[in-house]
Each structure stands twice: as C-alpha cells, then as structure tokens.
Design a protein around this motif. Structure first.
Motif, mmCIF file in Angstrom:
data_model
loop_
_atom_site.group_PDB
_atom_site.id
_atom_site.type_symbol
_atom_site.label_atom_id
_atom_site.label_comp_id
_atom_site.label_asym_id
_atom_site.label_seq_id
_atom_site.Cartn_x
_atom_site.Cartn_y
_atom_site.Cartn_z
ATOM 1 N N CYS A 83 2.940 10.819 -33.114
ATOM 2 C CA CYS A 83 2.209 11.457 -32.023
ATOM 3 C C CYS A 83 0.860 11.982 -32.505
ATOM 4 O O CYS A 83 -0.179 11.736 -31.881
ATOM 5 N N MET A 84 0.865 12.675 -33.625
ATOM 6 C CA MET A 84 -0.388 13.225 -34.138
ATOM 7 C C MET A 84 -1.342 12.121 -34.606
ATOM 8 O O MET A 84 -2.549 12.230 -34.474
ATOM 9 N N ARG A 85 -0.771 11.069 -35.163
ATOM 10 C CA ARG A 85 -1.598 9.954 -35.602
ATOM 11 C C ARG A 85 -2.284 9.297 -34.396
ATOM 12 O O ARG A 85 -3.479 8.978 -34.434
ATOM 13 N N LYS A 86 -1.526 9.118 -33.312
ATOM 14 C CA LYS A 86 -2.121 8.534 -32.106
ATOM 15 C C LYS A 86 -3.192 9.444 -31.522
ATOM 16 O O LYS A 86 -4.245 8.977 -31.075
ATOM 17 N N ALA A 87 -2.930 10.742 -31.518
ATOM 18 C CA ALA A 87 -3.906 11.683 -30.976
ATOM 19 C C ALA A 87 -5.190 11.673 -31.806
ATOM 20 O O ALA A 87 -6.299 11.683 -31.262
ATOM 21 N N ALA A 88 -5.044 11.639 -33.136
ATOM 22 C CA ALA A 88 -6.221 11.600 -34.007
ATOM 23 C C ALA A 88 -6.998 10.298 -33.816
ATOM 24 O O ALA A 88 -8.237 10.294 -33.782
ATOM 25 N N GLN A 89 -6.284 9.183 -33.690
ATOM 26 C CA GLN A 89 -6.950 7.904 -33.455
ATOM 27 C C GLN A 89 -7.710 7.919 -32.136
ATOM 28 O O GLN A 89 -8.838 7.428 -32.048
ATOM 29 N N TYR A 110 -8.875 10.565 -30.624
ATOM 30 C CA TYR A 110 -9.990 11.498 -30.799
ATOM 31 C C TYR A 110 -11.205 10.774 -31.366
ATOM 32 O O TYR A 110 -12.335 10.943 -30.876
ATOM 33 N N HIS A 111 -11.000 9.954 -32.377
ATOM 34 C CA HIS A 111 -12.126 9.238 -32.995
ATOM 35 C C HIS A 111 -12.562 8.042 -32.143
ATOM 36 O O HIS A 111 -13.767 7.779 -32.022
ATOM 37 N N ALA A 112 -11.605 7.310 -31.569
ATOM 38 C CA ALA A 112 -11.951 6.122 -30.783
ATOM 39 C C ALA A 112 -12.792 6.477 -29.553
ATOM 40 O O ALA A 112 -13.732 5.758 -29.203
ATOM 41 N N TRP A 113 -12.450 7.605 -28.915
ATOM 42 C CA TRP A 113 -13.180 8.010 -27.714
ATOM 43 C C TRP A 113 -14.340 8.954 -28.039
ATOM 44 O O TRP A 113 -15.050 9.389 -27.127
ATOM 45 N N GLN A 122 -2.482 17.923 -41.334
ATOM 46 C CA GLN A 122 -2.022 17.136 -42.474
ATOM 47 C C GLN A 122 -2.472 15.682 -42.342
ATOM 48 O O GLN A 122 -2.832 15.034 -43.323
ATOM 49 N N ILE A 123 -2.462 15.165 -41.127
ATOM 50 C CA ILE A 123 -2.820 13.763 -40.895
ATOM 51 C C ILE A 123 -4.332 13.575 -40.880
ATOM 52 O O ILE A 123 -4.862 12.619 -41.454
ATOM 53 N N ASP A 124 -5.049 14.512 -40.228
ATOM 54 C CA ASP A 124 -6.507 14.363 -40.134
ATOM 55 C C ASP A 124 -7.143 15.747 -39.959
ATOM 56 O O ASP A 124 -7.238 16.256 -38.838
ATOM 57 N N PRO A 125 -7.592 16.361 -41.031
ATOM 58 C CA PRO A 125 -8.171 17.710 -40.938
ATOM 59 C C PRO A 125 -9.532 17.746 -40.258
ATOM 60 O O PRO A 125 -10.046 18.841 -39.986
ATOM 61 N N THR A 126 -10.123 16.584 -39.959
ATOM 62 C CA THR A 126 -11.438 16.573 -39.317
ATOM 63 C C THR A 126 -11.364 16.752 -37.808
ATOM 64 O O THR A 126 -12.392 16.924 -37.153
#
Length: 448
Positions: A335-341, A343-346, A368-372
């Motif tokens: 879930c967090m990986r999809k949300a981070a992806q 976030y960057h894709a859009w 942990q997955i993406d601190p940015t």
C-alpha cells in the motif's frame, strides 16, 4: 489386447500416426465431457442471438457465468463456419478486465475454454495472445484496463463473436465496446456474449434495456454445485442488503434511494482528460487493524484544477478532478509503495492518511519505503455521513469530476447510503476532496 501388445503397437507407429491417434483420443475425451455437462437454466443461450446483439448473463457469485460463455464459444467453434475464408471458419475475441483475467478465467481456469474443450491451446505470438483450436479457429485475448489495451482492441481485426467477461468490471468499458463493435463484422450473424456480476454502470443499464440483448439471470442460492453450507452462509450474512441483491442474486441496481451520489450525476460531471492542475493529493484510507489483507486499502488521487470555472450556481471556482484509483487488497508495505509511486508519478504535493482506524502504522511504513514523500495525517472527529455530504454536494454543484472511468470507486459512491459502513475507496476520495476543496489551509481536523 494386453498392455504389452498395446505398447508394442504404439512403438511401431510413425510420428504422424501417433499425432492422429492423440487427436482422435482428445476428441473422444472432449465429447464425453461435453455430453455430461448439465447447464443451469440461466446458462442456456437463446436459439439465436440477434445480429450485433447480445446474450448477457447477469449472475451472482458462483453461478457459472464464465462456464456458460466458455461452452457457448466452444459450441460456436464446433458449429457451422462463419466465414469459409478464415482458418477453422471462426475468428473471435475475448475481452476481460485485463488480458491476464482473460487467460486465467476464460481459457485456463476450471470454467474456461480448456475445461470444455481440452484441445484448446494458448499461444502468444508477435500478434498477441490467442486461444486456438486444431481446426485453426482462434479467439484473440484482450484487456480493457489501460489506454494501451484499448489501442490493441482498436486494431483487433474482424471477428464473428466477441465474449465480454465480467463486463461491469472493465475499467474502460465504453471504449472497449466501441472498438470491439467496429470489428464485429465477420460472417452473417456477428454478435456478443457477456458474463458479469451486475454493477450500476451506464453501459450495463443501457445494454439491459436494448431489444437486441437477451438477458438471463442466475442466483447464488440456486447454484447447486456450490456446497449448501456455503450458500446458506452467504445468503444469511447478506440477507436484505444491496450486497445480496447485486452480488448474490445478480440484480442490476440503478440509483439507490438515499445514496449521496447518483450514476446520472457522475456521468454528467465526467471528463475525458486531465486539465492543468495546481495541487494534487494522494489519499489513503487504511484497512482495519493496520493491513488485514481481507479488507481493501483505499488509495485515491485527486487534483485541484488551475482554471476558475463557473459551477452550477454560476460561481467561478477551482474544480476537483478524481484522477486515479489504486485501491485494493494488499499488505501495508505494498500500500505504501503504491502511494509513494503515485505521489511521484502524478507529481503530487501531499500524501494524506486517516489514522483513526488503526492507521498509525502508515507514517512509519511510508517513511521507511520513501522518506522523500510529503506526508500528513487526518483524524475523523465527525461521522462518515457528515464528512461525505459536503463532498457529494460538490458533485451536485458540478464542480467535481471523475476523469475517464473508475468503476470500483463509482460503484461504491452510487451504492453507499449513510448509516452503512463506508468502503475504503469512498472514504479516501472524501478525504482528498475535503483536503483540496473544503479544508482551511493547514486545518484538516476542523472539518474531519
């Protein structure tokens, strides 16, 4: 003849003779299985489907919709040729929510083509993925999820029969119907067959009302191949609910009394392209207990338009646009990986998440997955209906729009009635609209 004699005879055969023997044996096996199949009443196709018309199976879970369509296609292949010029006399298509669904459910699955005719083989070539018969007849497999799927369907070639699997679950159903219809022109009687659990989508409602669409309907409680205990459990659990009517009885529900959103309103406000945006939010509504994979994680992307456009009342304002739905059953990490992806894709400005319902894990996992990722929390201090009503009102004011089609989210919007448990996609959508269009800057809690 003894086993030894048989082995000796087989050993003396040429390769061509062995291939012929295998072909004859496969045909006998297929005929035996074919003769033993006893259909449910709703799996019995009309004697003739009107040209360019449909046989549409609406059914509850486990009613054998896929099974009925697979058998129909096999019977079609083994019947009179539609066009003598093509190998095997038939060129068909199978369109499912994704191409993988077409492979798994319509061909390889226990209710698929191979289950009815073991002679079917699956082949992937430079031209696509095909189910093929020894006669040369073929069915090309398509998805209806991405723009690339639609482009493949646009160039899908001429067909004599199109099987639409889980019609109501196809994300780009309108385009899939348009382009498959353009290619449905082989033979004297090109037509569709369709199988689906009904959902309140414009295209399904329109199909059901057409004179050239023959509809059959099956109920889970009548699917006697399912264990009685399982049927009793499902019927008792969902008795008297919309879930029973739609998912078990195969009833096509249209606009629901008391629902805050209507199918008519969603269609009236729908847009086909993303306009220039000034802000984008990725909104997460977590499953209960921090990631029980039996529940859905809601992940919705919403943007705020740059232009000031008059709403229904003539007031110029920035409009909201629901851009994507990435929700589903998944682990917290996924879930967090999809949300981070997303976030960057859009190129989003913020990820927000509700933390009332066991969502404290979200911030830790996301960092942990993406601190940015720019992240913030929302906390519900009012009931779900109180939060949802202002968001629904923005649609009524013609100031919020779904971009293209998001069928799973739309189904939740048009079937949820205040007082029921609100599903995760809807909740995530409401949080995003609230953040972009209703919340004072930096004060989400005040309107939660």
């Amino acid at each position: 003849m003894t086993v030894t004699d048989l082995r000796t005879r087989l050993a003396g055969m040429t390769g061509e003779e062995l291939d012929l023997l295998e072909s004859k044996l496969r045909a006998k096996v297929w005929q035996r299985k074919w003769d033993r199949w006893t259909p449910y009443p709703w799996q019995v196709a009309p004697a003739k489907v009107p040209t360019m018309g449909w046989w549409l199976q609406l059914g509850g879970r486990g009613t054998g919709k896929t099974d009925g369509c697979a058998r129909y296609m096999v019977a079609h292949v083994n019947g009179p040729p539609c066009d003598e010029r093509v190998p095997g006399g038939h060129r068909m298509a199978i369109v499912a929510p994704t191409q993988g669904d077409a492979v798994e459910a319509c061909v390889n699955g226990p209710s698929g083509l191979k289950g009815h005719d073991p002679r079917v083989v699956l082949r992937t070539t430079a031209g696509g993925t095909f189910a093929r018969w020894p006669s040369g007849a073929e069915a090309k497999l398509f998805g209806a999820h991405s723009p690339d799927d639609i482009e493949r369907l646009r160039a899908g070639g001429n067909r004599c029969l199109v099987w639409m699997e889980e019609v109501a679950a196809q994300r780009r159903l309108k385009e899939a119907l348009t382009h498959s219809e353009m290619g449905l022109r082989l033979g004297a009687n090109p037509h569709y067959i369709g199988s689906t659990t009904p959902k309140p989508r414009t295209e399904i409602i329109e199909l059901k009302g057409r004179a050239d669409v023959v509809v059959t309907q099956g109920r889970t409680r009548d699917a006697t191949h399912l264990p009685q205990a399982q049927r009793d459990f499902l019927v008792q659990k969902y008795a008297g609910t919309r879930m029973e009517a739609q998912e078990l009885d195969g009833v096509l529900l249209e606009d629901i009394e008391g629902a805050l959103w209507s199918r008519t309103r969603l269609d009236a406000t729908r847009v086909g392209a993303v306009p220039p945006l000034v802000r984008i939010v990725v909104s997460i509504d977590p499953a209960a207990k921090g990631g029980d994979e039996s529940d859905e994680m809601g992940i919705i992307v919403v943007g705020l338009g740059q232009a000031y456009i008059p709403d229904r009342n003539g007031f110029a304002r920035r409009h909201g646009y629901i851009l994507d739905d990435l929700s589903g059953r998944m682990s917290p990490e996924e879930c967090m990986r999809k949300a981070a992806q997303a976030y960057h894709a859009w190129k989003a400005d913020l990820v927000i998440a509700e933390v009332n319902n066991g969502g404290d894990w979200i911030g830790t996992t996301l960092r942990q997955i993406d601190p940015t990722v720019n992240y913030d929390t929302v906390t519900a201090t009012r009931g779900k209906a109180t939060r949802a009503e202002p968001a629904a009102a923005i649609f009524d004011q013609l100031a919020a729009h779904i971009v293209n089609v998001l069928p799973e989210l739309e189904e939740q919007l048009v079937t949820w009635v205040p007082g029921d448990d609100s599903p995760d996609r809807l909740d995530a959508c409401v949080w995003a609209i609230t953040k972009l269009m209703l919340a004072p800057a930096g004060n989400l809690a005040a309107v939660a």
